[in-house]
Design a protein around this motif. Sequence first.
Motif, short mmCIF file in Angstrom:
data_model
loop_
_atom_site.label_atom_id
_atom_site.label_comp_id
_atom_site.label_asym_id
_atom_site.label_seq_id
_atom_site.Cartn_x
_atom_site.Cartn_y
_atom_site.Cartn_z
N PHE A 157 68.64 42.24 32.46
CA PHE A 157 68.86 40.94 33.09
C PHE A 157 67.51 40.45 33.63
CE2 PHE A 157 73.51 40.37 34.71
CZ PHE A 157 73.97 40.46 33.41
N GLN A 159 65.72 39.38 36.42
CA GLN A 159 65.99 39.45 37.86
C GLN A 159 65.46 38.24 38.64
OE1 GLN A 159 68.07 41.38 38.96
NE2 GLN A 159 68.03 43.30 37.83
N LYS A 161 66.15 35.22 38.03
CA LYS A 161 67.16 34.16 38.07
C LYS A 161 67.93 34.25 39.40
CE LYS A 161 67.23 32.41 33.67
NZ LYS A 161 65.95 32.88 33.20
N PRO A 164 72.96 34.95 39.04
CA PRO A 164 73.03 36.02 38.05
C PRO A 164 73.74 35.61 36.76
CG PRO A 164 73.84 36.77 40.18
CD PRO A 164 73.58 35.30 40.31
N ALA A 167 71.31 34.91 34.08
CA ALA A 167 70.74 36.11 33.45
C ALA A 167 71.74 36.69 32.46
CB ALA A 167 70.38 37.14 34.52
N TYR A 168 73.01 36.70 32.86
CA TYR A 168 74.09 37.17 31.99
C TYR A 168 74.14 36.31 30.72
CZ TYR A 168 78.96 38.12 30.53
OH TYR A 168 80.08 38.45 29.83
N SER A 196 74.35 44.04 33.31
CA SER A 196 74.40 44.30 34.74
C SER A 196 73.00 44.27 35.32
CB SER A 196 75.01 45.69 34.98
OG SER A 196 74.94 46.02 36.34
N SER A 197 72.92 44.00 36.63
CA SER A 197 71.60 44.06 37.26
C SER A 197 71.51 45.23 38.22
CB SER A 197 71.30 42.75 37.98
OG SER A 197 72.37 42.42 38.81
N GLN A 417 76.36 36.95 43.61
CA GLN A 417 75.31 37.99 43.66
C GLN A 417 75.86 39.39 43.38
OE1 GLN A 417 72.25 37.13 43.53
NE2 GLN A 417 72.73 34.99 43.91
#
Length: 457
Positions: A157, A159, A161, A164, A167-168, A196-197, A417
């Motif tokens: 991802f 990070q 962004k 989230p 990013a996904y 996932s982050s 988040q």
Amino acid sequence: MKKQFTFLLILFICSVAYGQNNDSLMLRKIYDYYLTNSRCYSNLKELCSTIGGRLSGSPQAEQAVIWAKKAMYAAGADTVILQPCMVPHWVRGGKEVCQMITKHKTTSLACCALGSSVGTGKAGVTAQVVEVKSFEELEKLGEENIKGKIVFYNVFFDQRKIRPGNAYGEAVKYRAKGASYAAKYDAVAIVVRSMSSVADNEPHTGNMSYDTLISTKRIPALALSYEAADKLSKAITTNPGCSIFIKTGCEILPPVLSYNVVGQLTGSEKPNDFLSAGGHLDSWDNGEGAHDDGAGVVQTMELIALFKHLGIKPRHSIRAVSFMNEENGLAGGQAYADFALKNKENHLTALEADAGGYSPRYINADTLNGLYKLIASWKDLFSPYLIEKIQMNGGGADLTALEKIGVPCIGYEPDTQRYFDIHHTAADTFDKINKRELELGAASVGALFYLLDRYYY
Ligand SMILES: [Zn+2]
């Protein structure tokens, strides 16, 4: 004459201020209801604990339809419609295995099959792994380097962004289309870093599909947990010839008849004009589908109970929709739009709540038919209740088909988040739900629909 004009102007300003004051008092009343009386939390607890994960086509999804029908009536719906739709029936089979094989040892990696993937067969698949970070890299390697191997999409991802979901949105193409692109170069399977982050050991499932325009071959696809992906990447660096063994028992069974569950309060003035709000009833099989999207289901269902509680007969028909099959097919969203067309229903707007049961943040609305402009004019009414922005362009996956037929849509967006920490994992369970956050989200939808019913057409 001038005096008369001034008097009328003052009267107009006073009446606008009076209206806003009335609305703000009503919003207070609505939020009070949700925070002290609503059944969102207990409904979600029941859905998660008695049924749990409910993937389309499963017996649990069937139970969820029965549950939602009952809950819609309990909320006070005067009509509950079951809208039929044929849904895919994919089953995971037994527990998936992924083992990393180096010269010195074999290490188990946390993994899960991706939804809609074919299985590996009982013998499993063993092959050398090739790590790539993009489709461009895969293309450069070409068939000579990919043939007979397992492609590992190691994409993180971004990070940086702030939301989230963005990013996904960027990374998910490797989960969705990675198998077909790898099959184009004769790979035998793929593994992807989980969407996932958070650096934990939880694998994230999610849907994939085989794109026959890219390749007609269907190869198995799995997700590795964040930690497992780290381990594999490290092993490839130190042992370039490193192999993995994977084994999954997934099966694609014939489609199954299922349903959207639609609860309705029929409008007193314009019964064929609809304001609808929904979430999706189906969920992945590995968790309880608490945030994704039991939360959206119970939050929108509570709309019906709100109007009943306030003793308001809505002008338009209000609908709470529990969509079926958002996760792996969107058959429910399509069935809803088809039903609307067939019955010549006039949908003024539709909202989707599908980003977790977290604290409210944004209302996103399409600009068509003045929808965004009207909602944006209520910004000050919402600001005491944590809605910090009203943004353009709404919608949601289940509303795609409605948007295509010209319905302006709304997306309710909470603080996401923490959403992708548990999204599509075994950890998406009821204990991750905060009662107040869930209720505040539901209240935002309730307040919005109260205002829409009053002022929108
Ligand atoms: Zn969802």
